[in-house]
Scaffold this motif. Structure first.
Motif, PDB file in Angstrom:
ATOM      1  N   UNK A  87      -3.826   0.261 -11.650  1.00 47.78           N
ATOM      2  CA  UNK A  87      -3.929  -0.304 -10.315  1.00 47.78           C
ATOM      3  C   UNK A  87      -5.373  -0.448  -9.850  1.00 47.78           C
ATOM      4  N   UNK A  88      -6.310   0.203 -10.525  1.00 48.70           N
ATOM      5  CA  UNK A  88      -7.720   0.069 -10.148  1.00 48.70           C
ATOM      6  C   UNK A  88      -8.338  -1.216 -10.702  1.00 48.70           C
ATOM      7  N   UNK A  89      -7.640  -1.873 -11.622  1.00 53.71           N
ATOM      8  CA  UNK A  89      -8.115  -3.131 -12.216  1.00 53.71           C
ATOM      9  C   UNK A  89      -7.771  -4.268 -11.247  1.00 53.71           C
ATOM     10  N   UNK A  90      -8.761  -4.741 -10.502  1.00 52.07           N
ATOM     11  CA  UNK A  90      -8.499  -5.702  -9.428  1.00 52.07           C
ATOM     12  C   UNK A  90      -7.933  -7.021  -9.941  1.00 52.07           C
ATOM     13  N   UNK A 116       4.957   2.363  -6.332  1.00 53.49           N
ATOM     14  CA  UNK A 116       4.272   2.908  -7.509  1.00 53.49           C
ATOM     15  C   UNK A 116       3.560   4.218  -7.194  1.00 53.49           C
ATOM     16  N   UNK A 117       3.259   4.969  -8.254  1.00 56.07           N
ATOM     17  CA  UNK A 117       2.536   6.230  -8.083  1.00 56.07           C
ATOM     18  C   UNK A 117       1.035   5.982  -7.912  1.00 56.07           C
ATOM     19  N   UNK A 118       0.685   5.237  -6.872  1.00 57.28           N
ATOM     20  CA  UNK A 118      -0.721   5.020  -6.531  1.00 57.28           C
ATOM     21  C   UNK A 118      -1.150   6.155  -5.612  1.00 57.28           C
ATOM     22  N   UNK A 119      -2.091   6.950  -6.057  1.00 59.25           N
ATOM     23  CA  UNK A 119      -2.475   8.162  -5.328  1.00 59.25           C
ATOM     24  C   UNK A 119      -3.447   7.828  -4.202  1.00 59.25           C
ATOM     25  N   UNK A 133      -8.499   9.582  -2.369  1.00 60.89           N
ATOM     26  CA  UNK A 133      -8.681   8.692  -3.512  1.00 60.89           C
ATOM     27  C   UNK A 133      -9.000   7.292  -2.994  1.00 60.89           C
ATOM     28  N   UNK A 134     -10.261   6.888  -3.089  1.00 60.99           N
ATOM     29  CA  UNK A 134     -10.670   5.587  -2.557  1.00 60.99           C
ATOM     30  C   UNK A 134      -9.959   4.424  -3.243  1.00 60.99           C
ATOM     31  N   UNK A 135      -9.680   4.564  -4.532  1.00 62.73           N
ATOM     32  CA  UNK A 135      -9.002   3.479  -5.252  1.00 62.73           C
ATOM     33  C   UNK A 135      -7.610   3.244  -4.689  1.00 62.73           C
ATOM     34  N   UNK A 136      -6.919   4.310  -4.323  1.00 64.59           N
ATOM     35  CA  UNK A 136      -5.596   4.180  -3.723  1.00 64.59           C
ATOM     36  C   UNK A 136      -5.655   3.532  -2.351  1.00 64.59           C
ATOM     37  N   UNK A 140      -3.809  -0.013  -1.015  1.00 68.94           N
ATOM     38  CA  UNK A 140      -3.043  -0.116   0.233  1.00 68.94           C
ATOM     39  C   UNK A 140      -3.584  -1.244   1.111  1.00 68.94           C
ATOM     40  N   UNK A 141      -4.891  -1.336   1.223  1.00 74.96           N
ATOM     41  CA  UNK A 141      -5.504  -2.404   2.019  1.00 74.96           C
ATOM     42  C   UNK A 141      -5.200  -3.777   1.432  1.00 74.96           C
ATOM     43  N   UNK A 142      -5.218  -3.860   0.113  1.00 77.30           N
ATOM     44  CA  UNK A 142      -4.940  -5.118  -0.576  1.00 77.30           C
ATOM     45  C   UNK A 142      -3.508  -5.577  -0.304  1.00 77.30           C
TER      46      UNK A 142
END
Length: 376
Positions: A87-90, A116-119, A133-136, A140-142
């Motif tokens: 999920x970190x792969x934009x 999904x298990x996005x932390x 977790x900034x990536x998570x 959410x913002x996306x």
């Protein structure tokens, strides 16, 4: 596509989950859902089908998507704990979400639900252990920018407690709270033993589960549903395939508590727990959890998911009592994204989510009133 092929594919993706397995799709297929298997490959292809026959390689994302007809030609779609991907792969995230939104529109979906298990963070909020977790947060913002909305119907637990099984058994035990360790030892001292159950134990375990639901005030399904789930997953884990095993705590040969341990792709899950009032002072549930951790570790699991934690971490939350028990087992709170819905038609989504529940509640209340009048 055979179950083994699908499970092999998803086991190699980030955060594979047993609710994304072929077996879970087969369970839901018996209860009104149609399972679809979506894959995204490295060469840019996207395909979704209810019946794959081809071995697929270089898969970069996948999702078991469940479909159910709601009314007329409209359906609802749900990917439990999916899709599975980095999920970190934009660029990959954009590609997958674009395809899923297009799929939902073409299928005439009222909505498509993902959880999904996005932390989003670890540790109890506002505690010294809290980590964001900034990536998570970016995911959410996306989703919100794309028009996805946080679902009012959260099917799975948004938060959970995870126990690290990579350490030695001694270290795992020492991470538990002192009172929890004491209760584990007390159970052993008081003669509680734990054995692996068999299919023959299942009817008795369902009765115990029903007894537990009445005592603790939660709703369960009919016996056939659990027999379907338990039997389908109760197989020996081979080459990373999913499995489940009942662990039964006994006192003098009499079953007093039990849990179902699910295992898939390096993670164990505490999904169903049950107990009787008899011999509760001997702390059988504590010994069961310790036995589950050891069993999962022995079968290659690196983490143990205690399956659920409060949304709000104080006594106002209905899960607070259960969480305090889990907290003592030495795990870490993991807070995830939760469920988000994409609705191609805001009108039909509102009808399904807001209007229909009110109408059904009104009809139920009218039915109760008529019954009351008839009895007077």
């Amino acid at each position: 596509m055979t179950g083994n092929i699908w499970n092999e594919i998803i086991s190699k993706l980030p955060d594979p989950h047993f609710l994304q397995t072929f077996e879970w799709g087969q369970v839901k297929a018996k209860y009104g859902w149609v399972p679809y298997y979506a894959i995204w490959t490295e060469d840019g292809k996207f395909s979704v089908s209810s019946n794959y026959q081809l071995l697929v390689t270089k898969v970069v994302a996948a999702a078991l998507i469940l479909k159910r007809t709601a009314f007329r030609r409209f359906s609802i779609f749900y990917a439990p704990k999916g899709p599975l991907m980095d999920w970190t792969n934009e660029s990959l995230r954009k590609r997958v979400l674009d395809d899923l939104q297009s799929f939902a529109k073409k299928q005439g979906a009222i909505f498509l639900k993902l959880d999904p298990d996005v932390v989003l963070g670890r540790g109890v909020p506002a505690s010294v252990d809290e980590v964001t977790e900034n990536s998570g947060q970016a995911v959410m913002s996306d989703l919100k920018r794309r028009g996805w909305v946080e679902s009012s119907d959260q099917i799975q637990f948004r938060n959970t407690v995870m126990v690290d099984l990579s350490a030695s058994e001694e270290d795992i035990l020492m991470r538990m709270k002192q009172k929890t360790r004491y209760n584990v030892r007390l159970a052993e001292k008081k003669g509680v033993t734990v054995r692996v159950g068999t299919v023959e134990d299942l009817p008795a375990l369902y009765k115990m589960y029903a007894e537990t639901s009445v005592r603790d005030g939660f709703v369960i399904r009919d016996e056939e549903y659990y027999m379907t789930v338990w039997k389908l997953f109760m197989q020996e884990a081979v080459n990373g395939q999913p499995s489940a095993v009942p662990l039964i705590a006994e006192v003098d040969g009499e079953a007093v508590a039990a849990i179902f341990l699910f295992m898939f792709a390096g993670r164990g899950y505490y999904v169903y727990g049950m107990s009787r009032d008899k011999h509760r002072e001997k702390m059988p549930t504590y010994l069961l959890q310790w036995a589950a951790m050891k069993h999962a570790k022995a079968h290659g699991c690196l983490t143990y998911d205690l399956w659920g934690a409060p949304d709000v971490f104080d006594e106002s939350d209905s899960m607070w009592g259960v969480y305090r028990f889990k907290e003592g087992l030495g795990g870490e709170v993991v807070r995830t994204l939760g469920a988000y819905d994409f609705a191609p038609s805001k009108f039909w989504y509102s009808m399904y989510s807001d209007v229909m529940p009110r109408v059904l509640n009104f009809m139920r209340s009218r039915g109760k009133e008529k019954t009351k009048q008839a009895l007077e």
